[in-house]
Design a protein around this motif. Sequence first.
Motif, mmCIF file in Angstrom:
data_model
loop_
_atom_site.group_PDB
_atom_site.id
_atom_site.type_symbol
_atom_site.label_atom_id
_atom_site.label_comp_id
_atom_site.label_asym_id
_atom_site.label_seq_id
_atom_site.Cartn_x
_atom_site.Cartn_y
_atom_site.Cartn_z
ATOM 1 N N ASP A 150 31.291 33.312 44.437
ATOM 2 C CA ASP A 150 30.504 34.527 44.596
ATOM 3 C C ASP A 150 30.768 35.588 43.530
ATOM 4 O O ASP A 150 30.165 36.657 43.573
ATOM 5 C CB ASP A 150 30.732 35.139 45.985
ATOM 6 N N LEU A 151 31.645 35.312 42.576
ATOM 7 C CA LEU A 151 31.887 36.285 41.514
ATOM 8 C C LEU A 151 30.687 36.304 40.568
ATOM 9 O O LEU A 151 30.035 35.277 40.353
ATOM 10 C CB LEU A 151 33.174 35.947 40.765
ATOM 11 N N PRO A 152 30.374 37.450 40.000
ATOM 12 C CA PRO A 152 29.162 37.583 39.184
ATOM 13 C C PRO A 152 29.075 36.555 38.054
ATOM 14 O O PRO A 152 30.018 36.396 37.274
ATOM 15 C CB PRO A 152 29.268 39.006 38.612
ATOM 16 N N GLU A 153 27.955 35.856 38.031
ATOM 17 C CA GLU A 153 27.601 34.897 36.985
ATOM 18 C C GLU A 153 28.568 33.729 36.853
ATOM 19 O O GLU A 153 28.593 33.041 35.825
ATOM 20 C CB GLU A 153 27.410 35.593 35.628
ATOM 21 N N THR A 188 40.950 35.622 41.022
ATOM 22 C CA THR A 188 40.176 36.815 40.686
ATOM 23 C C THR A 188 40.661 37.415 39.378
ATOM 24 O O THR A 188 39.861 37.829 38.527
ATOM 25 C CB THR A 188 40.235 37.851 41.825
ATOM 26 N N CYS A 206 38.720 38.013 35.774
ATOM 27 C CA CYS A 206 38.725 39.300 35.066
ATOM 28 C C CYS A 206 39.250 39.172 33.639
ATOM 29 O O CYS A 206 38.851 39.948 32.764
ATOM 30 C CB CYS A 206 39.519 40.335 35.862
ATOM 31 N N GLU A 215 31.389 44.384 31.752
ATOM 32 C CA GLU A 215 30.333 44.792 32.691
ATOM 33 C C GLU A 215 30.308 43.944 33.950
ATOM 34 O O GLU A 215 29.886 44.407 35.009
ATOM 35 C CB GLU A 215 28.951 44.822 32.017
ATOM 36 N N LEU A 216 30.809 42.715 33.866
ATOM 37 C CA LEU A 216 30.916 41.872 35.067
ATOM 38 C C LEU A 216 32.195 42.200 35.830
ATOM 39 O O LEU A 216 32.186 42.244 37.062
ATOM 40 C CB LEU A 216 30.876 40.391 34.695
ATOM 41 N N ASP A 243 33.615 44.999 36.083
ATOM 42 C CA ASP A 243 33.397 46.263 36.799
ATOM 43 C C ASP A 243 32.752 46.056 38.166
ATOM 44 O O ASP A 243 32.849 46.927 39.032
ATOM 45 C CB ASP A 243 32.532 47.210 35.970
ATOM 46 N N ARG A 244 32.119 44.916 38.369
ATOM 47 C CA ARG A 244 31.441 44.632 39.640
ATOM 48 C C ARG A 244 32.333 43.892 40.641
ATOM 49 O O ARG A 244 31.895 43.566 41.745
ATOM 50 C CB ARG A 244 30.179 43.794 39.370
ATOM 51 N N VAL A 245 33.579 43.650 40.285
ATOM 52 C CA VAL A 245 34.478 42.836 41.118
ATOM 53 C C VAL A 245 35.425 43.732 41.912
ATOM 54 O O VAL A 245 36.045 44.631 41.371
ATOM 55 C CB VAL A 245 35.306 41.879 40.214
ATOM 56 N N ASP A 246 35.527 43.430 43.208
ATOM 57 C CA ASP A 246 36.550 44.057 44.050
ATOM 58 C C ASP A 246 37.813 43.240 43.876
ATOM 59 O O ASP A 246 37.897 42.103 44.334
ATOM 60 C CB ASP A 246 36.136 44.059 45.524
#
Length: 124
Positions: free
Chosen positions: A20-23, A104, A108, A114-115, A117-120
Amino acid sequence: MARAPVTEALLAQVAAVLDDLPETRRERAWTGTRWVVRGHNVAHLFGGEDGLVRVTFRAPMDEVAAFEHLGHPYFRVGRSGDVVGLVLDDDPGVDPAELSELLTESYCVQAPGELVDRVDRPAT
């Protein structure tokens, strides 16, 4: 000797963090399964010929030596670079929160800002 099989449970545990991580894209690797973001390897889950299942991932360079010195179940892949590994199928197994944090962080390290920055990110 045949490679150790990656169980559905281990695949699901890693996929639960990375899918589910971006891209991020999951794909078949030369052996096992890998996850990539924009063409960069984030993690690789595979069974070894020694009967152990491992996941390799990226770590910040200032942490790589620490993983290497921790020893089993951690190991460094090669002598240079930021790739670290973790043996997953030892009893009692790896802590799911720790695995989530490691994977995670690997994302990172590899993903563009930019991706990231969208991760918790997990609390440490």
